[in-house]
Scaffold this motif. Structure first.
Motif, mmCIF file in Angstrom:
data_model
loop_
_atom_site.group_PDB
_atom_site.id
_atom_site.type_symbol
_atom_site.label_atom_id
_atom_site.label_comp_id
_atom_site.label_asym_id
_atom_site.label_seq_id
_atom_site.Cartn_x
_atom_site.Cartn_y
_atom_site.Cartn_z
ATOM 1 N N GLY A 23 -13.959 5.507 6.036
ATOM 2 C CA GLY A 23 -13.153 5.679 7.228
ATOM 3 C C GLY A 23 -12.683 4.382 7.864
ATOM 4 O O GLY A 23 -12.185 4.384 8.978
ATOM 5 N N CYS A 24 -12.808 3.257 7.170
ATOM 6 C CA CYS A 24 -12.415 1.961 7.722
ATOM 7 C C CYS A 24 -10.898 1.822 7.669
ATOM 8 O O CYS A 24 -10.286 1.967 6.608
ATOM 9 C CB CYS A 24 -13.075 0.840 6.931
ATOM 10 S SG CYS A 24 -12.575 -0.800 7.439
ATOM 11 N N TYR A 25 -10.291 1.551 8.813
ATOM 12 C CA TYR A 25 -8.834 1.437 8.851
ATOM 13 C C TYR A 25 -8.351 0.208 8.082
ATOM 14 O O TYR A 25 -7.234 0.202 7.556
ATOM 15 C CB TYR A 25 -8.329 1.382 10.297
ATOM 16 C CG TYR A 25 -8.665 0.104 11.027
ATOM 17 C CD1 TYR A 25 -7.788 -0.966 11.016
ATOM 18 C CD2 TYR A 25 -9.862 -0.038 11.706
ATOM 19 C CE1 TYR A 25 -8.092 -2.145 11.669
ATOM 20 C CE2 TYR A 25 -10.172 -1.206 12.357
ATOM 21 C CZ TYR A 25 -9.273 -2.256 12.338
ATOM 22 O OH TYR A 25 -9.580 -3.414 12.978
ATOM 23 N N MET A 26 -9.173 -0.842 7.981
ATOM 24 C CA MET A 26 -8.754 -2.030 7.240
ATOM 25 C C MET A 26 -8.673 -1.736 5.743
ATOM 26 O O MET A 26 -7.791 -2.244 5.055
ATOM 27 C CB MET A 26 -9.691 -3.197 7.519
ATOM 28 C CG MET A 26 -9.595 -3.680 8.952
ATOM 29 S SD MET A 26 -10.455 -5.214 9.301
ATOM 30 C CE MET A 26 -12.112 -4.863 8.782
ATOM 31 N N SER A 27 -9.566 -0.897 5.240
ATOM 32 C CA SER A 27 -9.480 -0.479 3.842
ATOM 33 C C SER A 27 -8.212 0.330 3.616
ATOM 34 O O SER A 27 -7.543 0.181 2.589
ATOM 35 C CB SER A 27 -10.695 0.368 3.461
ATOM 36 O OG SER A 27 -11.875 -0.353 3.589
ATOM 37 N N TYR A 28 -7.884 1.172 4.584
ATOM 38 C CA TYR A 28 -6.672 1.983 4.486
ATOM 39 C C TYR A 28 -5.427 1.098 4.490
ATOM 40 O O TYR A 28 -4.481 1.331 3.724
ATOM 41 C CB TYR A 28 -6.630 2.987 5.642
ATOM 42 C CG TYR A 28 -5.407 3.859 5.644
ATOM 43 C CD1 TYR A 28 -5.247 4.871 4.701
ATOM 44 C CD2 TYR A 28 -4.396 3.669 6.577
ATOM 45 C CE1 TYR A 28 -4.116 5.666 4.692
ATOM 46 C CE2 TYR A 28 -3.270 4.464 6.582
ATOM 47 C CZ TYR A 28 -3.134 5.465 5.636
ATOM 48 O OH TYR A 28 -2.005 6.237 5.629
ATOM 49 N N VAL A 29 -5.407 0.062 5.326
ATOM 50 C CA VAL A 29 -4.263 -0.855 5.376
ATOM 51 C C VAL A 29 -4.116 -1.581 4.042
ATOM 52 O O VAL A 29 -3.000 -1.708 3.521
ATOM 53 C CB VAL A 29 -4.424 -1.859 6.543
ATOM 54 C CG1 VAL A 29 -3.396 -2.974 6.456
ATOM 55 C CG2 VAL A 29 -4.315 -1.144 7.873
ATOM 56 N N ALA A 30 -5.226 -2.056 3.477
ATOM 57 C CA ALA A 30 -5.177 -2.724 2.170
ATOM 58 C C ALA A 30 -4.665 -1.766 1.096
ATOM 59 O O ALA A 30 -3.836 -2.137 0.257
ATOM 60 C CB ALA A 30 -6.557 -3.253 1.797
ATOM 61 N N GLN A 31 -5.132 -0.521 1.140
ATOM 62 C CA GLN A 31 -4.691 0.483 0.178
ATOM 63 C C GLN A 31 -3.200 0.739 0.313
ATOM 64 O O GLN A 31 -2.472 0.774 -0.680
ATOM 65 C CB GLN A 31 -5.468 1.787 0.386
ATOM 66 C CG GLN A 31 -5.034 2.905 -0.526
ATOM 67 C CD GLN A 31 -5.744 4.220 -0.215
ATOM 68 O OE1 GLN A 31 -6.482 4.327 0.757
ATOM 69 N NE2 GLN A 31 -5.518 5.207 -1.045
ATOM 70 N N ARG A 32 -2.705 0.901 1.533
ATOM 71 C CA ARG A 32 -1.278 1.178 1.754
ATOM 72 C C ARG A 32 -0.400 -0.004 1.345
ATOM 73 O O ARG A 32 0.675 0.185 0.804
ATOM 74 C CB ARG A 32 -1.025 1.534 3.221
ATOM 75 C CG ARG A 32 -1.700 2.829 3.669
ATOM 76 C CD ARG A 32 -1.206 4.039 2.938
ATOM 77 N NE ARG A 32 0.199 4.226 3.244
ATOM 78 C CZ ARG A 32 1.041 4.952 2.538
ATOM 79 N NH1 ARG A 32 0.617 5.579 1.476
ATOM 80 N NH2 ARG A 32 2.295 5.053 2.871
ATOM 81 N N LEU A 33 -0.868 -1.228 1.585
ATOM 82 C CA LEU A 33 -0.109 -2.408 1.167
ATOM 83 C C LEU A 33 0.044 -2.437 -0.344
ATOM 84 O O LEU A 33 1.140 -2.637 -0.867
ATOM 85 C CB LEU A 33 -0.797 -3.691 1.654
ATOM 86 C CG LEU A 33 -0.220 -5.010 1.135
ATOM 87 C CD1 LEU A 33 1.210 -5.210 1.619
ATOM 88 C CD2 LEU A 33 -1.085 -6.166 1.545
ATOM 89 N N LEU A 34 -1.056 -2.209 -1.058
ATOM 90 C CA LEU A 34 -1.009 -2.228 -2.512
ATOM 91 C C LEU A 34 -0.212 -1.053 -3.074
ATOM 92 O O LEU A 34 0.533 -1.209 -4.045
ATOM 93 C CB LEU A 34 -2.426 -2.248 -3.078
ATOM 94 C CG LEU A 34 -3.181 -3.558 -2.819
ATOM 95 C CD1 LEU A 34 -4.659 -3.385 -3.100
ATOM 96 C CD2 LEU A 34 -2.596 -4.684 -3.648
#
Length: 113
Positions: A23-34
């Motif tokens: 549920g970490c939003y930073m992981s989600y941001v990294a995923q969306r960038l990639l």
């Protein structure tokens, strides 16, 4: 995200791997960038207990070597591409801003442009 055992090693066999907490939003941001670059990462999650232990160990190590002015706040998410450690979200964004992320992903065979 796929849960991993804390005692084992993280399998870095995929082309792009993100390790973060659930549920970490930073992981989600990294995923969306990639994903925006058409590099679809494999996501692994670690527990809060594991993150707390790792942060404590890093802070104790820094204190023992005399670098106690700055403490480690967070170690996750971390990104690997082509089996190489890229860094956290800050490094991932910095590499992308300076135009080095796409060549790195091409070299790893993750994207074809």
């Amino acid at each position: 995200m796929v849960p991993i055992k804390e005692e084992g090693l993280i399998p870095i066999v995929d082309m792009v791997v993100i390790v973060g907490k659930r549920g970490c939003y930073m992981s989600y941001v990294a995923q969306r960038l990639l994903e925006g670059l058409k590099a679809y990462p494999t996501m692994y999650e670690v527990s809060e207990r594991f993150i707390s232990r790792m942060t404590l160990m890093c802070n104790v190590r820094r204190f023992l070597i005399g670098d106690d002015k700055t403490l480690v706040a967070s170690l996750f998410p971390v990104v690997f591409t082509g089996g190489k450690f890229v860094g956290g979200l800050d490094w991932l964004i910095a590499i992308h801003v300076f135009g080095k992320l796409i060549p790195m992903l091409k070299e790893a065979g993750t994207i074809w442009l």
